[in-house]
Design an enzyme around this catalytic site. Structure first.
Site, PDB file in Angstrom:
ATOM      1  CE  LYS A  42      33.781  32.464  34.367  1.00 21.51           C
ATOM      2  NZ  LYS A  42      33.712  32.221  32.915  1.00 21.51           N
ATOM      3  N   GLY A  43      38.797  30.717  38.803  1.00 25.10           N
ATOM      4  CA  GLY A  43      39.865  29.729  38.960  1.00 25.10           C
ATOM      5  C   GLY A  43      39.898  29.032  40.305  1.00 25.10           C
ATOM      6  CG  ASP A 102      51.042  35.264  36.698  1.00 23.83           C
ATOM      7  OD1 ASP A 102      52.183  35.712  36.588  1.00 23.83           O
ATOM      8  OD2 ASP A 102      50.485  34.672  35.754  1.00 23.83           O
ATOM      9  CG  PHE A 151      49.941  28.302  29.591  1.00 23.18           C
ATOM     10  CD1 PHE A 151      48.759  28.032  30.254  1.00 23.18           C
ATOM     11  CD2 PHE A 151      49.954  29.319  28.650  1.00 23.18           C
ATOM     12  CE1 PHE A 151      47.603  28.746  29.995  1.00 23.18           C
ATOM     13  CE2 PHE A 151      48.806  30.040  28.378  1.00 23.18           C
ATOM     14  CZ  PHE A 151      47.628  29.749  29.048  1.00 23.18           C
ATOM     15  CG  ASP A 158      40.883  29.859  32.054  1.00 18.75           C
ATOM     16  OD1 ASP A 158      41.596  30.421  32.910  1.00 18.75           O
ATOM     17  OD2 ASP A 158      40.349  30.472  31.118  1.00 18.75           O
TER      18      ASP A 158
HETATM   19  C1  PRP Z   1      43.820  34.502  37.610  1.00 22.51           C
HETATM   20  C2  PRP Z   1      43.910  34.035  39.054  1.00 22.51           C
HETATM   21  C3  PRP Z   1      44.074  35.319  39.808  1.00 22.51           C
HETATM   22  C4  PRP Z   1      44.867  36.178  38.845  1.00 22.51           C
HETATM   23  C5  PRP Z   1      46.310  36.154  39.243  1.00 22.51           C
HETATM   24  O1  PRP Z   1      42.527  34.872  37.351  1.00 22.51           O
HETATM   25  O2  PRP Z   1      42.774  33.338  39.451  1.00 22.51           O
HETATM   26  O3  PRP Z   1      42.846  35.921  40.117  1.00 22.51           O
HETATM   27  O4  PRP Z   1      44.702  35.615  37.542  1.00 22.51           O
HETATM   28  O5  PRP Z   1      47.091  36.914  38.374  1.00 22.51           O
HETATM   29  P1  PRP Z   1      47.915  38.192  38.834  1.00 22.51           P
HETATM   30  O6  PRP Z   1      48.683  37.829  40.054  1.00 22.51           O
HETATM   31  O7  PRP Z   1      48.802  38.429  37.627  1.00 22.51           O
HETATM   32  O8  PRP Z   1      46.972  39.324  39.048  1.00 22.51           O
HETATM   33  P2  PRP Z   1      41.971  35.198  35.884  1.00 22.51           P
HETATM   34  O9  PRP Z   1      41.960  36.686  35.699  1.00 22.51           O
HETATM   35  O10 PRP Z   1      42.731  34.394  34.866  1.00 22.51           O
HETATM   36  O11 PRP Z   1      40.458  34.753  35.962  1.00 22.51           O
HETATM   37  P3  PRP Z   1      39.824  33.292  36.219  1.00 22.51           P
HETATM   38  O12 PRP Z   1      40.154  32.926  37.650  1.00 22.51           O
HETATM   39  O13 PRP Z   1      38.356  33.506  36.015  1.00 22.51           O
HETATM   40  O14 PRP Z   1      40.431  32.325  35.234  1.00 22.51           O
END
Ligand code: PRP
Length: 179
Positions: A42-43, A102, A151, A158
């Site tokens: 969703k981000g 990340d 953070f 979120d």
């Molecule tokens: C977040 C972001 C990426 C992922 C990156 O999504 O949007 O998809 O984490 O992290 P990584 O490089 O450690 O894999 P999240 O899983 O938090 O879902 P969201 O977008 O729905 O909040």
């Protein structure tokens, strides 16, 4: 929400300028190729919505929601597709749009999946990059900002599904996520 933010990392204006800059870079590389802009939910919802409005050439938009299951200290796990797109990407130039890069695990599992579906090319555009946190090498093609390991919330990001609708990127107070 505001009271939970320790400091503003990126203002609405700074983000807006960067989104225009990224759109220009994308235009230079993809105009005339009708790329598929793939928003990873969703981000990336807000970033994608702003980015596509700066792309003044034909493109299409689709959505996926993914995570990696079985990812642990030693493994990168497997791609779990929570929601799939409905576009046939054979022969298409795909640009994955992510709010944050990340550990790199999500993209390292997603990119090969899209290549195996026959995409002509798969590129990555991320707004925020945390190089310090990387566990798997992923080289994004378009990067908004490199940030420290803090953070970050807001502008789509979120904490427990909250703060996505903040119009800027802020650092969450430690007491919020440590309580
Ligand atoms: C977040 C972001 C990426 C992922 C990156 O999504 O949007 O998809 O984490 O992290 P990584 O490089 O450690 O894999 P999240 O899983 O938090 O879902 P969201 O977008 O729905 O909040």
């Amino acid at each position: 929400m505001k009271k939970d933010i320790a400091k503003i990392l990126l203002t609405r204006e700074e983000i807006g300028e960067k989104v225009k800059d990224l759109a220009n870079q994308i235009k230079g590389a993809y105009e005339g190729k009708n790329p598929l802009i793939l928003c990873i939910l969703k981000g990336s919802l807000i970033f994608t919505a702003d980015l596509v409005r700066e792309l003044d050439f034909p493109c299409t938009i689709d959505f996926m929601q993914v995570s990696s299951y079985g990812a642990g200290a030693e493994t990168t796990g497997e791609l779990r597709i929570k929601k799939d797109m409905d576009t046939d990407i054979r022969g298409r130039s795909v640009i994955i749009v992510e709010d944050i890069l990340d550990s790199g695990i999500t993209l390292s599992n997603l990119i090969p999946e899209l290549e195996s579906r026959g995409a002509e090319s798969v590129a990555v555009c991320v707004l925020l990059n945390k190089p310090e946190r990387r566990r798997v090498e992923v080289k994004p093609n378009f990067v908004g900002f490199d940030i420290e390991n803090e953070f970050a919330v807001g502008y789509g990001l979120d904490y427990n599904e909250k703060y996505r609708n903040l119009p800027y990127v802020g650092v969450l107070k430690r007491e919020i996520y440590e309580k």
